[in-house]
Design a protein around this motif. Structure first.
Motif, PDB file in Angstrom:
ATOM      1  N   LEU A  13       0.779  -1.230  -0.214  1.00 15.59           N
ATOM      2  CA  LEU A  13       0.379  -0.091  -0.015  1.00 15.59           C
ATOM      3  C   LEU A  13       1.215   1.466  -0.285  1.00 15.59           C
ATOM      4  O   LEU A  13       0.366   2.200  -0.928  1.00 15.59           O
ATOM      5  CB  LEU A  13      -0.836   0.101   1.021  1.00 15.59           C
TER       6      LEU A  13
ATOM      7  N   ILE B  86      -5.105  -4.055  -4.414  1.00 11.83           N
ATOM      8  CA  ILE B  86      -5.675  -2.103  -3.808  1.00 11.83           C
ATOM      9  C   ILE B  86      -7.072  -1.992  -4.135  1.00 11.83           C
ATOM     10  O   ILE B  86      -8.228  -0.896  -4.313  1.00 11.83           O
ATOM     11  CB  ILE B  86      -4.797  -1.684  -3.635  1.00 11.83           C
TER      12      ILE B  86
ATOM     13  N   LEU C  21      -9.520  -3.020  -2.824  1.00 13.83           N
ATOM     14  CA  LEU C  21     -10.254  -2.523  -2.180  1.00 13.83           C
ATOM     15  C   LEU C  21     -11.125  -1.644  -2.524  1.00 13.83           C
ATOM     16  O   LEU C  21     -12.126  -0.841  -2.246  1.00 13.83           O
ATOM     17  CB  LEU C  21      -9.560  -2.004  -1.070  1.00 13.83           C
ATOM     18  N   GLY C  22     -10.963  -0.662  -3.341  1.00 12.74           N
ATOM     19  CA  GLY C  22     -11.914   0.066  -4.310  1.00 12.74           C
ATOM     20  C   GLY C  22     -12.744  -0.625  -4.650  1.00 12.74           C
ATOM     21  O   GLY C  22     -14.032   0.266  -4.762  1.00 12.74           O
TER      22      GLY C  22
ATOM     23  N   ILE D 264      -5.190   4.093  -3.602  1.00  6.82           N
ATOM     24  CA  ILE D 264      -6.651   3.595  -2.985  1.00  6.82           C
ATOM     25  C   ILE D 264      -7.354   4.977  -3.842  1.00  6.82           C
ATOM     26  O   ILE D 264      -8.222   4.309  -3.924  1.00  6.82           O
ATOM     27  CB  ILE D 264      -6.914   3.745  -1.291  1.00  6.82           C
TER      28      ILE D 264
ATOM     29  N   THR E 122     -10.380   4.092  -6.661  1.00 11.92           N
ATOM     30  CA  THR E 122     -11.371   3.829  -5.993  1.00 11.92           C
ATOM     31  C   THR E 122     -11.974   4.313  -7.436  1.00 11.92           C
ATOM     32  O   THR E 122     -13.371   4.251  -7.553  1.00 11.92           O
ATOM     33  CB  THR E 122     -12.059   4.207  -4.725  1.00 11.92           C
TER      34      THR E 122
ATOM     35  N   ASP F 245      -5.122   6.110   3.453  1.00  9.55           N
ATOM     36  CA  ASP F 245      -4.898   4.703   3.792  1.00  9.55           C
ATOM     37  C   ASP F 245      -4.475   4.277   4.706  1.00  9.55           C
ATOM     38  O   ASP F 245      -5.561   3.582   5.185  1.00  9.55           O
ATOM     39  CB  ASP F 245      -2.824   5.001   2.798  1.00  9.55           C
TER      40      ASP F 245
ATOM     41  N   CYS G 220      -9.130   2.805   4.451  1.00 13.17           N
ATOM     42  CA  CYS G 220      -8.093   1.415   4.718  1.00 13.17           C
ATOM     43  C   CYS G 220      -7.740   1.169   5.530  1.00 13.17           C
ATOM     44  O   CYS G 220      -8.726  -0.025   6.532  1.00 13.17           O
ATOM     45  CB  CYS G 220      -6.934   1.631   3.385  1.00 13.17           C
TER      46      CYS G 220
END
Ligand code: 5GP
Length: 204
Positions: A39, A48, A51-52, A77, A81, A138, A166
């Motif tokens: 990250l 990542i 995560l988005g 991030i 996203t 983050d 995150c």
């Protein structure tokens, strides 16, 4: 609550990011978690990006015109996203300039990891009145970085739709203070406790 030992005893199902924190995270003295392998230095883009997708699920019902973050480590991030929202990312830049610059919104942010105050700016071209903003970063610790970003949106006359993080270090209180202030803070992993000596991490 989910208590997990660095060595591997698990007492609850972990999400993707919690698993990754346990396998790759390193606890440093001073309550700093290093996640440089995926990250903060090297970026594991497919990971990542997952995560988005999660953030898109969490905030997908909101009107989001832009994602706002702060350089440098929020940019990854935020971008991964933004792909799912189809919107631009604006990142607040650290600057040596003064508050006198009329083209910029400016604020001060205390850096948790470097223990110094940064002057951060965003061009007035990229934050406009009435825009709906998703703030992302983050990490969330004491909440200084997010508070600086909130200040910039306020100066611009924008509307904060939510705050996507995150890794929140819950024991430092920044996230809960923001929730109490009425912000919709969503964190993919909230660490309640971490111990550099034993390697024990407790997730909320
Ligand atoms: P806060 O402003 O909420 O106190 O801290 C958040 C900011 O400090 C984030 O932008 C992040 O870059 C940095 N930060 C805070 N705690 C940690 C940590 O444990 N590890 C890393 N890598 N960064 C952190």
């Amino acid at each position: 609550m989910c208590i997990v030992f660095g060595g591997g005893i698990r007492v609850a199902e972990l999400n993707l990011l919690q698993e990754k924190i346990l396998s790759d995270g390193v606890i440093r003295p001073g309550n700093v978690l290093k996640v440089d392998s995926f990250l903060n230095h090297q970026i594991d883009v497919p990971f990542i990006s997952e995560l988005g997708k999660e953030f898109k699920k969490l905030f997908g019902d909101r009107k989001v015109d832009k994602i706002l973050t702060i350089e440098a480590s929020g940019i990854g991030i935020a971008c991964l996203t933004a792909v799912y929202f189809g919107v631009p990312v604006v990142f607040a830049k650290k600057s040596a300039g003064s508050n006198m610059d009329k083209e910029m919104f400016a604020t001060e942010v205390m850096s948790y990891t470097h223990n110094r105050k940064n002057h951060v700016v965003v061009s007035k071209k990229y934050l406009k009145p009435g825009e709906h903003i998703l703030i992302m970063d983050d990490f969330l610790a004491n909440g200084c970085a997010v508070s600086g970003l909130l200040d910039l949106v306020k100066q611009a006359g924008g509307i904060v739709e939510g705050i996507g993080i995150c890794i929140e270090k819950g024991f430092q209180g920044g996230g809960d203070a923001l929730r109490e202030a009425g912000y919709d803070v969503r964190s993919l992993a909230v660490i309640e406790k971490m111990d550099a000596e034993t390697g024990v991490i407790t997730f909320r």
